[in-house]
Motif scaffolding. Structure first.
Motif, PDB file in Angstrom:
ATOM      1  N   HIS A   1     -14.639   6.517  -4.168  1.00 31.05           N
ATOM      2  CA  HIS A   1     -14.714   5.328  -3.750  1.00 31.05           C
ATOM      3  C   HIS A   1     -15.705   4.506  -4.561  1.00 31.05           C
ATOM      4  CE1 HIS A   1     -12.808   6.521   0.246  1.00 31.05           C
ATOM      5  NE2 HIS A   1     -13.445   7.561  -0.241  1.00 31.05           N
TER       6      HIS A   1
ATOM      7  N   THR B   1     -13.709  -4.053  -6.404  1.00 35.29           N
ATOM      8  CA  THR B   1     -12.128  -3.864  -6.196  1.00 35.29           C
ATOM      9  C   THR B   1     -11.470  -3.081  -7.362  1.00 35.29           C
ATOM     10  OG1 THR B   1     -12.032  -5.982  -4.795  1.00 35.29           O
ATOM     11  CG2 THR B   1     -10.150  -5.032  -5.955  1.00 35.29           C
TER      12      THR B   1
ATOM     13  N   HIS C   1      -2.927   4.051   1.180  1.00 38.72           N
ATOM     14  CA  HIS C   1      -3.981   3.122   0.801  1.00 38.72           C
ATOM     15  C   HIS C   1      -4.216   1.832   1.953  1.00 38.72           C
ATOM     16  CE1 HIS C   1      -5.541   4.510  -2.994  1.00 38.72           C
ATOM     17  NE2 HIS C   1      -4.221   4.882  -3.401  1.00 38.72           N
ATOM     18  N   LYS C   2      -5.249   1.174   2.181  1.00 40.19           N
ATOM     19  CA  LYS C   2      -5.283   0.365   3.096  1.00 40.19           C
ATOM     20  C   LYS C   2      -4.835  -1.008   2.527  1.00 40.19           C
ATOM     21  CE  LYS C   2      -8.933   2.190   5.384  1.00 40.19           C
ATOM     22  NZ  LYS C   2     -10.550   1.787   5.531  1.00 40.19           N
ATOM     23  N   PHE C   3      -5.094  -1.319   1.028  1.00 36.94           N
ATOM     24  CA  PHE C   3      -4.377  -2.527   0.634  1.00 36.94           C
ATOM     25  C   PHE C   3      -3.582  -2.221  -0.598  1.00 36.94           C
ATOM     26  CE2 PHE C   3      -8.742  -3.743   1.994  1.00 36.94           C
ATOM     27  CZ  PHE C   3      -8.549  -4.271   3.252  1.00 36.94           C
TER      28      PHE C   3
ATOM     29  N   ASP D   1      -8.412  -1.253  -2.370  1.00 37.28           N
ATOM     30  CA  ASP D   1      -9.088  -1.027  -1.097  1.00 37.28           C
ATOM     31  C   ASP D   1     -10.352  -0.069  -1.841  1.00 37.28           C
ATOM     32  OD1 ASP D   1      -8.160   1.624  -1.856  1.00 37.28           O
ATOM     33  OD2 ASP D   1      -6.873   2.050  -0.168  1.00 37.28           O
ATOM     34  N   LYS D   2     -10.390  -0.368  -3.118  1.00 40.46           N
ATOM     35  CA  LYS D   2     -11.622   0.215  -3.810  1.00 40.46           C
ATOM     36  C   LYS D   2     -11.914   1.764  -4.019  1.00 40.46           C
ATOM     37  CE  LYS D   2     -14.534  -3.678  -1.881  1.00 40.46           C
ATOM     38  NZ  LYS D   2     -15.739  -4.134  -1.389  1.00 40.46           N
ATOM     39  N   THR D   3     -10.346   2.304  -3.848  1.00 43.46           N
ATOM     40  CA  THR D   3     -10.302   3.755  -3.896  1.00 43.46           C
ATOM     41  C   THR D   3      -9.475   4.292  -5.230  1.00 43.46           C
ATOM     42  OG1 THR D   3      -8.528   4.060  -2.537  1.00 43.46           O
ATOM     43  CG2 THR D   3     -10.849   3.958  -1.553  1.00 43.46           C
TER      44      THR D   3
ATOM     45  N   GLY E   1       0.830  -1.064  -0.080  1.00 44.87           N
ATOM     46  CA  GLY E   1      -0.235   0.160  -0.194  1.00 44.87           C
ATOM     47  C   GLY E   1       0.661   1.270   0.025  1.00 44.87           C
TER      48      GLY E   1
ATOM     49  N   SER F   1      -6.144   1.363  -5.742  1.00 45.42           N
ATOM     50  CA  SER F   1      -5.860   0.281  -4.953  1.00 45.42           C
ATOM     51  C   SER F   1      -6.776  -0.977  -4.825  1.00 45.42           C
ATOM     52  CB  SER F   1      -5.286   0.698  -3.429  1.00 45.42           C
ATOM     53  OG  SER F   1      -5.468  -0.164  -2.443  1.00 45.42           O
TER      54      SER F   1
END
Length: 381
Positions: A139, A143, A98-100, A121-123, A66, A119
């Motif tokens: 958002h 995915t 980013h989270k992922f 994280d869907k963003t 991330g 990412s």
């Protein structure tokens, strides 16, 4: 090469010919540079790289952790051995990180003051380079696999986003209907590649067919598809006239952008076991042009229009995920699951001794791509 210089001095040759010949020579001599390192920041695999097109000096990287890192590629120390330092990074402690896994990073094509990232994280995030803060975030329900901005558009700032949902969304709110999207906004998990008119929400222009409409030769599963496996990589030539695609069927295909026709260039088996998007690149300013394609733990170098495998660049320990070409100096950078970014630099010419005669110099075999075939009118007579 001397013949090209003499012809240029005499005004007998196109100035671009000398430049292309030298650019081609440099690409054909690419090797792993042992004197240049790229500072290791990522703690897991590197998925994406991008060099800004304004100066060609700053590079972005995005990883499975991330994290996003901004590098300065210029040698400020002027020493032979140096490390490309990370100027800053969006690390795990950053409030906007980013989270992922970060799958794509891209500079805004006309200004280094902004870049984008997407990412798992869907963003999709828009970043201010100077403050390294997220200026905006979009958002999505599914995915996000990839996004892309046009490198030449000046009348709009559309960003096309490929997600797991069965549509491709272009902010601001352009939507292209289609099957499950895999990596880029034309890459499909069902093996299809679609070309779209961004001026219309349902503007699908065509679907690329590997059999060029000869359905009698195609099985029902492969009919009207670009690949028999998932399509996980694509790249346009710099003039936009041709499109290269890669798939998990271990094939790479070259398409005519205007007609959508498969040019049937045979690249042989192009090993592709990636479950995610594969970022490959094409040279600029060479004759012929070359494609640099991740091939397991190596990078395969092909001539784009003949399919010839020129060489394999070896240096990574595990699978290569991405590579990016720096056209100003004909340099290549690659990222891998081994967490390393490697720099591939043209080999330097060996200096000629002052007391060396022409007959004493070793005769080197010249690649036909840059062999000097020029002669003066006196020689021809």
């Amino acid at each position: 090469m001397l013949g090209l210089i003499w012809a240029r001095q005499a005004g007998l040759d196109d100035p671009l010919r000398l430049r292309r010949a030298e650019a081609t020579r440099r690409v054909l001599s690419l090797e792993l540079n042992k004197d240049r390192d790229v500072e290791r920041i990522h703690g897991s695999g590197i998925n994406t790289l991008d060099i800004e097109p304004v100066e060609g000096r700053y590079m972005l990287s995005g990883g499975s952790d991330g994290v996003i890192v901004l590098y300065d590629l210029e040698n400020l120390t002027r020493e032979k051995s140096y490390t490309c330092k990370a100027l800053c990074s969006v690390g795990r402690s950053h409030p906007d990180v980013h989270k992922f896994s970060v799958e794509t990073v891209q500079w805004y094509p006309h200004d280094t003051g902004m870049f984008t990232s997407s990412s798992f994280d869907k963003t999709l995030k828009i970043w201010d380079t100077n403050t390294l803060k997220s200026a905006d975030a979009f958002h999505f329900k599914g995915t996000v696999y990839s996004h892309h901005m046009s490198p030449v558009a000046t009348n709009h700032c559309l960003v096309a986003v490929g997600t797991k949902s069965p549509k491709v969304t272009g902010k601001k709110y352009w939507q292209w209907l289609g099957p499950h999207v895999m990596n880029m906004f034309w890459q499909q998990e069902d093996g299809r590649v679609k070309l779209w008119d961004v001026r219309r929400a349902s503007g699908c222009l065509s679907t690329l067919d590997q059999h060029n409409g000869e359905k009698s030769k195609a099985s029902s599963e492969a009919a009207n598809s670009a690949h028999t496996g998932r399509v996980n990589g694509l790249c346009y030539t710099n003039d936009g006239l041709h499109l290269l695609t890669t798939g998990t069927d271990d094939r790479m295909r070259l398409w005519n952008s205007f007609t959508g026709e498969n040019t049937l260039v045979n690249y042989g088996k192009v090993c592709n076991e990636s479950r995610k998007g594969l970022k490959f690149t094409i040279s600029c300013g060479c004759d012929p042009e070359f494609a640099f394609v991740p091939y397991d733990s190596t990078i395969a170098v092909y001539t784009v229009f003949t399919g010839e495998l020129i060489t394999m660049l070896r240096g990574h320990y595990t699978a290569v995920n991405c590579c990016v070409f720096q056209p100003n100096f004909q340099e290549l950078y690659s990222g891998s699951r081994d967490c390393n970014i490697l720099a591939w630099i043209p080999a330097l010419r060996e200096p000629v001794p002052d007391d060396a005669s022409e007959k004493s110099l070793p005769q080197q075999h010249l690649n036909p791509a840059y062999e000097d075939a020029w002669s003066s009118s006196d020689d021809e007579g």
